[in-house]
Design an enzyme around this catalytic site. Structure first.
Site, PDB file in Angstrom:
ATOM      1  CE  LYS A 151     -21.224 -12.085   9.621  1.00  0.00           C
ATOM      2  NZ  LYS A 151     -20.278 -13.205   9.589  1.00  0.00           N
ATOM      3  CE  LYS A 202     -17.857  -9.414  10.859  1.00  0.00           C
ATOM      4  NZ  LYS A 202     -17.326 -10.880  10.396  1.00  0.00           N
TER       5      LYS A 202
END
Ligand code: PBG
Ligand code: ZN
Length: 263
Positions: A151, A202
């Site tokens: 992320k 992400k």
């Protein structure tokens, strides 16, 4: 590629967000109809973001457990329900952790337990703290864990931050640097070793080239999260499908999106 619909669930009344009329913060009451409509549109997996009304440093998770239980038990029993686990929707400073590490770990595991006990199929920790996946695996051995494993620190989270009333510019140093390719892959490998069942990049668009190496290095499924900023950037008809096709081409096993119901 599996499609997962993201949904905000608030403890309060339904409240609009910048992510469009179909993506407000849903009240416990109104989310019912939305889920039934989504199921009719062919959605069979959801990722739920619980959003408490009050910002507090020592939250309890009673309402989340009850809400998830109602959803799962009454009308989503045939759907797969993942629940996002983090602290940033409640911490007054907007960070994903409590200032004291031990307390932070305790709050995360309490949240994980409440959601698991309520019948969620998947626990999805998104706090990017080093102990979380391991703590959940150790304390809830049977849990299915989808880790937000790679992320990045990103400007593509604007709509989410607005929806959570989190200061937009807040810098999360625990999120990864897009320029550090090896470190970003390694983070997914680490969470895999900690016991994650499924991995993720992400935002989707800035992690697309890492899906294959992550799958190869871990032997586990890896999906993408199409974030609020990516969703807001989709203007033309057909663009959502195009992003879907590219994530599929890149080998993603699943795609989480605010527009999964449209695909
Ligand atoms: C943090 C979190 C973020 C998102 C969901 N949970 C990122 C952040 O605020 O740093 C972003 C989701 C989106 O933009 O759609 N736990
Ligand atoms: Zn967070």
């Amino acid at each position: 590629m599996r499609l997962i619909q993201a949904l905000f669930l608030t403890e309060g009344d339904t409240k609009p967000t910048t992510l469009g009329k179909d993506n407000p913060l849903w009240s416990l009451y109104d989310i019912h109809e939305r889920i039934l409509k989504d199921i009719a549109l062919g959605v069979d997996e959801f990722l739920i973001f619980p959003v408490p009304v009050a910002k507090e440093q020592d939250p309890t998770w009673g309402w989340i457990g009850e809400a998830i239980h109602n959803i799962k038990d009454r009308y989503a029993y045939e759907s797969k329900l993942a629940v996002d686990l983090c602290l940033c929707s409640t911490m007054p400073d907007g960070h994903c952790h409590h200032p004291e590490e031990e307390r932070s770990r305790e709050l995360m595991i309490n949240q994980a337990r409440a959601v698991h006990r309520a019948g969620a199929d998947t626990l999805a920790p998104s706090d990017c703290q080093p102990h979380t996946v391991k703590d959940i695996r150790t304390q809830i051995p049977e849990a299915h864990i989808m880790s937000y494993s790679t992320k990045f620190r990103s400007t593509f989270y604007r709509g989410y931050r607005e929806a959570m009333s989190i200061e937009k510019g807040i810098e999360r140093t625990y999120q990864l640097d897009v320029n550090d390719r090896e470190g970003a892959i390694q983070r997914s490998v680490d969470y895999s070793n900690d016991g994650a069942d499924e991995l993720m990049v992400k935002p989707g668009i800035t992690g697309i080239d890492l899906i294959e190496p992550i799958k190869q290095r871990t032997g586990k499924p890896c999906g993408v999260f199409q974030t609020s900023g990516e969703w807001l950037g989709i203007g033309a008809p057909g663009s959502l499908k195009e992003t879907h096709d590219v994530f599929q081409r890149a080998g993603a096993d699943y795609m989480i999106s605010y527009g999964a119901r449209l695909l």
